[in-house]
Design an enzyme around this catalytic site. Structure first.
Site, PDB file in Angstrom:
ATOM      1  N   SER A 164       0.799  -1.230   0.000  1.00 11.68           N
ATOM      2  CA  SER A 164       0.000   0.000   0.000  1.00 11.68           C
ATOM      3  C   SER A 164       0.829   1.275   0.000  1.00 11.68           C
ATOM      4  CB  SER A 164      -0.963  -0.007   1.188  1.00 11.68           C
ATOM      5  OG  SER A 164      -0.278  -0.253   2.395  1.00 11.68           O
ATOM      6  N   HIS A 200      -5.594  -3.171  -2.722  1.00  8.01           N
ATOM      7  CA  HIS A 200      -5.318  -2.215  -3.808  1.00  8.01           C
ATOM      8  C   HIS A 200      -5.256  -2.867  -5.178  1.00  8.01           C
ATOM      9  CE1 HIS A 200      -4.380   0.987  -0.924  1.00  8.01           C
ATOM     10  NE2 HIS A 200      -3.818   0.032  -0.210  1.00  8.01           N
ATOM     11  N   LYS A 227     -11.874   0.912  -1.583  1.00 10.82           N
ATOM     12  CA  LYS A 227     -10.899   1.453  -2.528  1.00 10.82           C
ATOM     13  C   LYS A 227     -11.490   1.445  -3.937  1.00 10.82           C
ATOM     14  CE  LYS A 227      -7.603   1.111   0.944  1.00 10.82           C
ATOM     15  NZ  LYS A 227      -6.994   0.225   1.919  1.00 10.82           N
TER      16      LYS A 227
HETATM   17  C1  LIG Z   1      -6.898   0.070   3.332  1.00  9.47           C
HETATM   18  C2  LIG Z   1      -6.318  -1.234   3.644  1.00  9.47           C
HETATM   19  C3  LIG Z   1      -6.891  -2.066   4.611  1.00  9.47           C
HETATM   20  C4  LIG Z   1      -8.019  -1.615   5.482  1.00  9.47           C
HETATM   21  O1  LIG Z   1      -9.228  -1.654   4.818  1.00  9.47           O
HETATM   22  P1  LIG Z   1     -10.426  -0.803   5.399  1.00  9.47           P
HETATM   23  O2  LIG Z   1     -11.619  -1.369   4.751  1.00  9.47           O
HETATM   24  O3  LIG Z   1     -10.148   0.603   5.022  1.00  9.47           O
HETATM   25  O4  LIG Z   1     -10.422  -1.007   6.892  1.00  9.47           O
HETATM   26  C5  LIG Z   1      -6.363  -3.323   4.781  1.00  9.47           C
HETATM   27  N1  LIG Z   1      -5.308  -3.746   4.050  1.00  9.47           N
HETATM   28  C6  LIG Z   1      -4.711  -2.960   3.142  1.00  9.47           C
HETATM   29  C7  LIG Z   1      -3.536  -3.484   2.384  1.00  9.47           C
HETATM   30  C8  LIG Z   1      -5.185  -1.678   2.912  1.00  9.47           C
HETATM   31  O5  LIG Z   1      -4.593  -0.895   2.041  1.00  9.47           O
END
Ligand SMILES: *Cc1c(COP(=O)(O)O)cnc(C)c1O
Length: 403
Positions: free
Chosen positions: A176, A204, A236
């Site tokens: 990320s 992602h 996302k």
């Molecule tokens: C954003 C993210 C999360 C968390 O997800 P949310 O639904 O925002 O709690 C978990 N793992 C990764 C790799 C992320 O980028």
């Protein structure tokens, strides 16, 4: 009095690590109003531009009229409603897995899955650059916890050799803060020779990678045997909220029985599931979003390389520019902001010390000319903030504001 919070906060400020929350006063988009000013933004994770898509908004509104607002109870009591169930079936079909389970956030999906699968006497092996939620999950599980070198099958193999009990290998699909891809074919091969399971958090990758937007497993053509535990988040590229775990019938039943962050929480509002069903349809039908995004990524990388910016090895919409010092990353972010552009500076402890960066994220909602504007702004901001900026400023830290 024992809690000395003020000196803790002051220390963080002095180290250029203090965080402030920009106040967004507009729907999520690439053009936003933040702290009373208008910006062209390169920092959200709405990679396909679906968070404020009229059809997704309409599906949400209709869902709320049909199903009300609150989930009302946990899934195991009486909070598991038809839209949740339909979304799980659609996500299972989309991922090509027998079943999927819907959870309220990615953080909870990771916490719930790791802690349900391993405990005392077991082993969890994680990439050292994994998302915080995965690292927290590993620690909370009570299993032996070890981090292997980033994306390194040799380092993983050494740890697999010493693993005890059920062994779970856990990795981000797309990292990320770096944007690079997990080397899944090799990591999965290592895990299989040792009988370990692989869990991939592809927060992602879904929507961005793979011919149909099926994420990193589609990109590499990996099935259930390679990746028995597949996590995706919905906040996302899907543009909505929540997360899912996809896998075998037994895996999903195990999570329903034992995953505490699934069991002990209220289900997400059913209307959110209605919105996600629509965004899943758009993500699959409107391939142009992914193709346009890919062109923007290529244009940005070519332009940034020309400017001498330090790109990372990323084929994804996460395009960090490595800066090094937190002070200089903040100063560049501020200089871009003066030029009407919003790009976040990412600092330790989110990333390792000495690797502060500007994290540019691209979206299908950007146009080619938005990317040109960003490159122009980088060019003039770089002229204002010299390479040795952080070092020169050390004695006069008070001149620096944090954002
Ligand atoms: C954003 C993210 C999360 C968390 O997800 P949310 O639904 O925002 O709690 C978990 N793992 C990764 C790799 C992320 O980028």
């Amino acid at each position: 009095m024992s809690f000395d919070l003020s000196s803790r906060l002051a220390e963080r400020q002095a180290a250029h690590l203090y965080r402030r929350r920009p106040l967004l006063d507009a729907p999520q988009d690439v053009r936003v109003r933040v702290d009373g000013e208008n910006f062209l933004a390169f920092c959200n994770n709405d990679y396909l531009g679906l968070a404020n898509h009229p059809e997704v908004v309409e599906a949400f509104a209709q869902g709320a009229r049909r199903w009300g607002v609150g989930g009302g109870a946990s899934h195991l009591v009486v909070g598991h409603s038809t839209p949740h169930h339909e979304l799980e079936e659609a996500l299972a079909e989309f991922t090509g897995r027998p079943r999927a389970l819907l959870l309220s956030s990615g953080y909870m999906a990771n916490l719930g899955t790791v802690t349900a699968l391993v405990g005392q006497g077991d082993t969890v092996l994680e990439d050292r650059l994994n998302h915080a939620s995965l690292l927290d999950a590993g620690l909370l599980s009570g299993a032996r916890f070890s981090r292997y070198l980033h994306n390194d099958p040799v380092s993983l193999a050494a740890r697999l050799g010493k693993a005890v009990g059920n062994t779970l290998v856990v990795t981000d699909g797309v990292f990320s803060m770096d944007g690079d891809l997990a080397n899944l074919p090799e990591l999965c091969a290592q895990a299989r020779t040792r009988g370990a399971w692989v869990m991939v958090d592809d927060a992602h990758g879904f929507g961005c990678l793979g011919e149909q937007g099926g994420g990193i497993v589609e990109h590499f053509g990996l099935g259930l045997d390679d990746v028995p535990v597949l996590v995706g988040t919905l906040g996302k590229a899907f543009g909505t909220a929540g997360a899912f775990v996809a896998g075998s019938e037994e895996l999903i039943e195990t999570l329903i029985q034992f995953a505490r962050p699934y069991i002990y929480t209220t289900s997400q509002p059913p209307a959110v599931a209605c919105a996600t069903l629509k965004s899943l349809q758009l993500l699959r039908d409107e391939q142009w979003r992914r193709h346009h995004l890919q062109r923007l990524i290529e244009r940005f990388r070519a332009g940034a390389a020309e400017l001498g910016l330090r790109l990372m090895d990323s084929p994804t919409p996460i395009q960090p520019i490595l800066i090094g010092s937190s002070a200089r990353a903040l100063a560049l972010s501020a200089a871009l902001r003066q030029r009407g552009l919003l790009v976040t500076a990412i600092r330790p402890p989110t990333v390792p010390k000495g690797t502060a960066r500007l994290r540019v994220t691209l979206s299908a909602a950007h146009s080619e000319s938005d990317v040109e504007q960003l490159l122009e702004a980088f060019k003039s901001a770089l002229a204002d903030i010299p390479e040795d900026f952080g070092a020169a400023k050390k004695q006069s830290k008070h001149e620096l504001s944090d954002e």
